[in-house]
Design a protein around this motif. Sequence first.
Motif, mmCIF file in Angstrom:
data_model
loop_
_atom_site.group_PDB
_atom_site.id
_atom_site.type_symbol
_atom_site.label_atom_id
_atom_site.label_comp_id
_atom_site.label_asym_id
_atom_site.label_seq_id
_atom_site.Cartn_x
_atom_site.Cartn_y
_atom_site.Cartn_z
ATOM 1 N N ASN A 145 0.816 -1.208 0.000
ATOM 2 C CA ASN A 145 0.000 0.000 0.000
ATOM 3 C C ASN A 145 0.852 1.262 0.000
ATOM 4 O O ASN A 145 0.437 2.300 -0.473
ATOM 5 N N THR A 148 1.695 2.463 -3.705
ATOM 6 C CA THR A 148 0.646 2.808 -4.645
ATOM 7 C C THR A 148 0.837 4.227 -5.180
ATOM 8 O O THR A 148 1.138 5.143 -4.427
ATOM 9 N N TRP A 150 -0.996 7.233 -7.565
ATOM 10 C CA TRP A 150 -2.217 7.730 -8.180
ATOM 11 C C TRP A 150 -1.890 8.891 -9.116
ATOM 12 O O TRP A 150 -0.955 9.645 -8.868
ATOM 13 N N GLN A 152 -3.962 11.783 -12.082
ATOM 14 C CA GLN A 152 -5.212 12.304 -12.628
ATOM 15 C C GLN A 152 -4.921 13.300 -13.730
ATOM 16 O O GLN A 152 -3.970 14.086 -13.648
ATOM 17 N N PHE A 157 -8.477 8.908 -14.201
ATOM 18 C CA PHE A 157 -7.751 8.593 -12.979
ATOM 19 C C PHE A 157 -6.987 7.289 -13.176
ATOM 20 O O PHE A 157 -7.515 6.340 -13.793
ATOM 21 N N VAL A 158 -5.765 7.240 -12.646
ATOM 22 C CA VAL A 158 -4.911 6.063 -12.814
ATOM 23 C C VAL A 158 -4.393 5.636 -11.450
ATOM 24 O O VAL A 158 -3.965 6.478 -10.637
ATOM 25 N N ARG A 159 -4.434 4.349 -11.218
ATOM 26 C CA ARG A 159 -3.871 3.773 -9.995
ATOM 27 C C ARG A 159 -2.868 2.688 -10.376
ATOM 28 O O ARG A 159 -3.190 1.758 -11.105
ATOM 29 N N ASP A 161 -0.518 -0.128 -8.685
ATOM 30 C CA ASP A 161 -0.399 -0.842 -7.412
ATOM 31 C C ASP A 161 1.020 -0.777 -6.861
ATOM 32 O O ASP A 161 1.232 -0.461 -5.696
ATOM 33 N N GLU A 173 -4.698 0.278 -12.995
ATOM 34 C CA GLU A 173 -6.136 0.507 -13.169
ATOM 35 C C GLU A 173 -6.340 1.914 -13.715
ATOM 36 O O GLU A 173 -5.789 2.879 -13.188
ATOM 37 N N GLN A 261 -4.407 18.462 -10.125
ATOM 38 C CA GLN A 261 -4.236 17.612 -8.970
ATOM 39 C C GLN A 261 -3.817 18.450 -7.766
ATOM 40 O O GLN A 261 -3.208 19.512 -7.908
#
Length: 358
Positions: A145, A148, A150, A152, A157-159, A161, A173, A261
């Motif tokens: 975690n 991670t 992120w 935008q 939006f992009v994540r 891992d 994602e 952002q």
Amino acid sequence: MNIFSRYLIRHLFIGYFAAALLLVPLFTLFDFISELEDVSTTYSWGQALLVVVYLIPRCLVNLSPFIALLGGIVGLGNMSKNMELTAIRCAGFSIFRIAIVVLISGMMFTASLAVIDEWVASPLQQQAQLRKETALADSQDSDSNTKTIWGQQGQEFVRIDHLDQNGQPQNIEIFDYNSDLTLKNYLFAESAAYGENNTWILHNVKHTQWQGDRQSTSQQATMDWPSIFNSNNLKQLQLSTESYSIPQLKSYIHYLKDTAQPSMEYRSALWQKLGRPILVLAMVLLIIPFTFVNARDAGMGNRLSLGVIVGLVTYIIYQICINLGLIFAIPPLIAVVVPPILMLVTSMVLVYRFNKKK
């Protein structure tokens, strides 16, 4: 600068050096003990020790207000104990003139710390964090975690891992929303490779689309995706904000603003580059009240104890102000710079009062 000024500055820097020799190894030991908690099969204790060594300049910069206050108390305290300050004052130096010399030494100390922060502490801290992240990339014991990422851009939006040992994105994602905030497209890719012109090649892609009430899902082995990130060096995005240099902070803040952002954390880190030196100067001027409050006292134990308390309380209050600024979206100029300025003004008032009394 006359001989008395040079003599004062020399003793002050001897005090700064002594305080640094005491505080930096102590806090470095604490950092090493903390790093041992992350030791695993891929992150050895030797690597942890190397990471801590890389963080020594950062530790020095973070402790600079403590070092300035305690070192100054030691430097001028020894001169007071040996009656040297009395002799200097008999030669025509007022407390105000001594305070000016002390402030000059603080400016020299602050300038040297600024150089260390920008060209030594920041690069070494980034190397330390990258070494640790690389070692923990495939560890089963690491907390994914914390890795991670992120991003935008507009309604996209992009994540990510985590990154593998080579810095390649894993488990990506991508959420693409309509203007009414309903989901239009969803992409999941097991991994990605960097292509040309800031294009990523997604692997093992699952693509879900929504058109009204209809939903369609397809799978593709590869897919080109125009990345929203301004650089393929994503490992830099995992670095702590205090490890960024001033040009890096300015560049990333500009990128965050362009992509709509939040940039409060990075703007706060940028203003801390100014707030910390002001706090150091405030601590330097506090040396005068500590030194002349009881000049006949030969011992410095009480002064040092009180100095530790004042330094600790000041540091805690400053960190509280910074965090409150982040929580309540207070402009960084107010949350980060104003408290050190108020502390500096308080120190100047105390010096003025001691100068009038003595």
